[in-house]
Design a protein around this motif. Structure first.
Motif, PDB file in Angstrom:
ATOM      1  N   PHE A  47      -2.351  -3.491  -8.914  1.00  0.00           N
ATOM      2  CA  PHE A  47      -2.135  -3.959  -7.434  1.00  0.00           C
ATOM      3  C   PHE A  47      -2.852  -5.779  -7.491  1.00  0.00           C
ATOM      4  O   PHE A  47      -3.499  -5.933  -5.907  1.00  0.00           O
ATOM      5  CB  PHE A  47      -3.773  -3.638  -6.911  1.00  0.00           C
ATOM      6  CG  PHE A  47      -3.995  -2.422  -7.325  1.00  0.00           C
ATOM      7  CD1 PHE A  47      -3.450  -1.228  -6.409  1.00  0.00           C
ATOM      8  CD2 PHE A  47      -4.741  -1.481  -8.389  1.00  0.00           C
ATOM      9  CE1 PHE A  47      -3.493   0.051  -6.154  1.00  0.00           C
ATOM     10  CE2 PHE A  47      -3.891   0.241  -8.858  1.00  0.00           C
ATOM     11  CZ  PHE A  47      -4.159   1.433  -7.870  1.00  0.00           C
ATOM     12  N   GLU A  48      -2.035  -6.621  -8.033  1.00  0.00           N
ATOM     13  CA  GLU A  48      -1.723  -8.009  -7.753  1.00  0.00           C
ATOM     14  C   GLU A  48      -1.652  -8.289  -6.389  1.00  0.00           C
ATOM     15  O   GLU A  48      -1.962  -9.783  -5.920  1.00  0.00           O
ATOM     16  CB  GLU A  48      -0.992  -8.448  -9.054  1.00  0.00           C
ATOM     17  CG  GLU A  48      -0.795  -8.164 -10.361  1.00  0.00           C
ATOM     18  CD  GLU A  48      -0.436  -7.093 -11.355  1.00  0.00           C
ATOM     19  OE1 GLU A  48      -0.232  -5.628  -9.927  1.00  0.00           O
ATOM     20  OE2 GLU A  48      -0.191  -6.508 -11.909  1.00  0.00           O
ATOM     21  N   THR A  66      -1.231  -8.583   2.317  1.00  0.00           N
ATOM     22  CA  THR A  66      -0.397  -8.153   2.575  1.00  0.00           C
ATOM     23  C   THR A  66       0.866  -8.727   1.991  1.00  0.00           C
ATOM     24  O   THR A  66       1.777  -7.814   2.260  1.00  0.00           O
ATOM     25  CB  THR A  66      -0.367  -7.624   4.159  1.00  0.00           C
ATOM     26  OG1 THR A  66      -0.526  -8.537   4.755  1.00  0.00           O
ATOM     27  CG2 THR A  66      -1.387  -6.501   4.565  1.00  0.00           C
ATOM     28  N   ASP A  67       0.357 -10.041   1.531  1.00  0.00           N
ATOM     29  CA  ASP A  67       1.744 -10.602   1.439  1.00  0.00           C
ATOM     30  C   ASP A  67       1.443 -11.596  -0.170  1.00  0.00           C
ATOM     31  O   ASP A  67       2.005 -12.792  -0.599  1.00  0.00           O
ATOM     32  CB  ASP A  67       2.198 -11.543   2.517  1.00  0.00           C
ATOM     33  CG  ASP A  67       1.106 -12.535   2.752  1.00  0.00           C
ATOM     34  OD1 ASP A  67      -0.407 -12.642   1.991  1.00  0.00           O
ATOM     35  OD2 ASP A  67       0.724 -13.792   3.719  1.00  0.00           O
TER      36      ASP A  67
END
Length: 137
Positions: A47-48, A66-67
């Motif tokens: 989930f980096e 989100t980015d």
């Protein structure tokens, strides 16, 4: 008298060399304790780019992205989780009577930690700005 002066010089030399070559293991222990702390900003393997944990002295914050760019604690979701160490066990209060209980296994100079639960499940975290691919331990 000349013989006494030579003995005295040898004794002083031995004393100086003895003290100058001393190193305490306490220095290494302190360094190890500083490296192996859960406090800091951690990416979660898998989930980096979307989730980061930030551990402060007694709270774990969760920050979403989100980015792949993570803000500060002020951008974390409300209601951080309290955490404590009970012996070697990291206990995180997930609220409503639910707790995460894991044993942290630090590696790669404290930059990576495997959180192992009682069933053998493992969550791996690595510090912000650390290249997880460089960890070979």
């Amino acid at each position: 008298m000349k013989y006494t002066n030579q003995i005295f010089k040898v004794i002083i030399l031995i004393t100086i060399l003895s003290f100058s070559s001393c190193s305490t293991s306490d220095d290494n222990v302190l360094e190890q304790e500083v490296e192996n702390t859960i406090i800091g900003r951690w990416h979660i393997v898998g989930f980096e780019q979307t989730t980061m944990y930030v551990f402060t002295e007694n709270l774990r914050y969760t920050i979403y992205s989100t980015d792949g760019n993570f803000g500060g604690i002020e951008t974390a979701i409300p209601n951080p989780n309290e955490w404590v160490f009970e012996g070697d066990e990291l206990v995180i209060d997930l609220n409503f009577g639910n707790f995460s209980r894991t044993i942290p296994n630090f590696r790669c100079e404290g930059n990576v930690v495997d959180l192992v639960d009682a069933n053998g499940g493992t969550t791996t975290l690595f510090r912000e700005n650390y290249d997880i691919n460089s960890c070979t331990e």
